[in-house]
Design an enzyme around this catalytic site. Sequence first.
Site, mmCIF file in Angstrom:
data_model
loop_
_atom_site.group_PDB
_atom_site.id
_atom_site.type_symbol
_atom_site.label_atom_id
_atom_site.label_comp_id
_atom_site.label_asym_id
_atom_site.label_seq_id
_atom_site.Cartn_x
_atom_site.Cartn_y
_atom_site.Cartn_z
ATOM 1 N N HIS A 72 24.844 15.890 9.171
ATOM 2 C CA HIS A 72 25.117 14.980 10.293
ATOM 3 C C HIS A 72 25.501 15.810 11.522
ATOM 4 C CE1 HIS A 72 26.072 11.105 7.799
ATOM 5 N NE2 HIS A 72 25.058 11.782 7.301
ATOM 6 N N TYR A 201 33.911 5.925 12.711
ATOM 7 C CA TYR A 201 35.377 5.810 12.638
ATOM 8 C C TYR A 201 35.783 4.720 13.630
ATOM 9 C CZ TYR A 201 35.776 10.293 10.100
ATOM 10 O OH TYR A 201 35.701 11.303 9.173
ATOM 11 N N PRO A 293 43.309 11.489 4.881
ATOM 12 C CA PRO A 293 41.867 11.774 4.822
ATOM 13 C C PRO A 293 41.095 11.578 6.135
ATOM 14 C CG PRO A 293 42.374 9.723 3.682
ATOM 15 C CD PRO A 293 43.681 10.334 4.041
ATOM 16 N N TYR A 385 36.705 19.111 13.646
ATOM 17 C CA TYR A 385 36.031 18.294 12.628
ATOM 18 C C TYR A 385 34.984 19.113 11.868
ATOM 19 C CZ TYR A 385 34.103 14.089 10.485
ATOM 20 O OH TYR A 385 33.692 13.143 9.570
#
Length: 391
Positions: A72, A201, A293, A385
């Site tokens: 991704h 998200y 998480p 990230y």
Amino acid sequence: MRTQVGIVGAGPAGLLLSHLLHREGIESVVLDNRSRADIEATIRAGVLEQGTVDLLQALGLGERMQREGAVHHGIELRFAGLGHRVDLSELTGGKAITVYAQHEVIKDLVAARLGAGGTIVFDAEAASVHDLDGVTPMITYAHGGARERLTCDFVAGCDGFHGICRPAIPQSARKEFAHVYPFGWFGILTRAPPSAHELIYTHHSRGFALVSTRSPDIQRLYFQCDPHDDVANWPDERIWAEFRARLATHDGWTPREGPVIQKNIVAMRSFVCETMRHGRLFLAGDAAHIVPPTGAKGLNLAVADVCLLSRALAAFYRDGRQELLNAYPETALRRIWRAEHFSWWMTSMLHQFPGNDPFQERLQLAELAYVTTSRAKAVTLAENYVGLPLE
Ligand code: FAD
Ligand code: DHB
């Protein structure tokens, strides 16, 4: 039994450490209290950082990941009914993440270790570690109804948050930092094709929601929940109504729904143990630290820890050098605290806190607006990230 490095825990940390040591010609034995089938079926993480992917590939462990995992190049942040793409690759000079389930990584690691003649003792419950201040520490464990001992040069505590290794460091020698969040994640697997090409998200007044994937016909989704709730309270229709509400956009987006084939609730905490070493015991992975998480960092941090630890052990066995072993806690903790901050920041920005006042919600929305309009802030998210480089 006698080995060079006795490893407690066959999670990502313990198995990868055993693999890395083997490549340096160092022998190890891995003990785990669960069965192979259980370890290979436990549903957990899904996001691998670029560095984790590169490492697995360099070690010859990436063949199935490359075939079955999904690369991704961006994620979506969704709030106030609108989606905003964060172009991870453009913001990080071409890096990306790979969605490949943790239990698939585990299967690959177990197969590689056993294929190379490595020893993993399943159904072996470590009970205690001894003589950590000497040069031949020992692990006692129960296996097949008998009490056994594993004598070694070093013990690697890779036994997760509830393991026995961290408590073996005397309380006076360790300092623990903990923060428990007043919510959990309700996670599901559903038999339905991906709802989106990239992870979503979502900030919503009803609470956070996350859309992830596993394969062309299985999706992984999460929503923020009461950590004391019970999955039995959530029949499929109620779950989907919640996802539809939280994920709704002004242009009528809806998730692709299917039967829910697995559901569980996980509590959320931040936790760090300083130090990560006592004599000849070294902690790695969840045994030493936990992140919520939201940043997808737990498994990746475990990988980073054992990279450092294997290098330090290799220097010791090759040249008798102890500097890297001595430096291990400090070096590892630098990356750990960075990941702790990132995970706390992502969690704080995206979740509803009980008693949330409208002021706090406006601050979250201001932060999300900034992340999705300022290149500087977007780079901050993206580089964390996809994963900062290993030291
Ligand atoms: P573990 O995987 O916990 O392994 C420890 C092992 O030790 C276990 O197999 C256990 O059986 C064994 N053990 C424990 N005690 C003993 C004993 N006494 N004797 C013998 N064996 C013992 N991380 C990410 O990077 N990305 C994500 O997207 C992500 N998503 C997540 C989603 C969820 C829902 C959850 C729960 C976690 C997620 N994580 C994620 C975190 C990640 O799963 C963990 O950080 C990771 O499993 C840590 O690996 P580990 O090897 O340190 O510990
Ligand atoms: C997944 C888990 C995470 O914690 C996350 O932040 C993103 C994706 C997953 O399981 O796919």
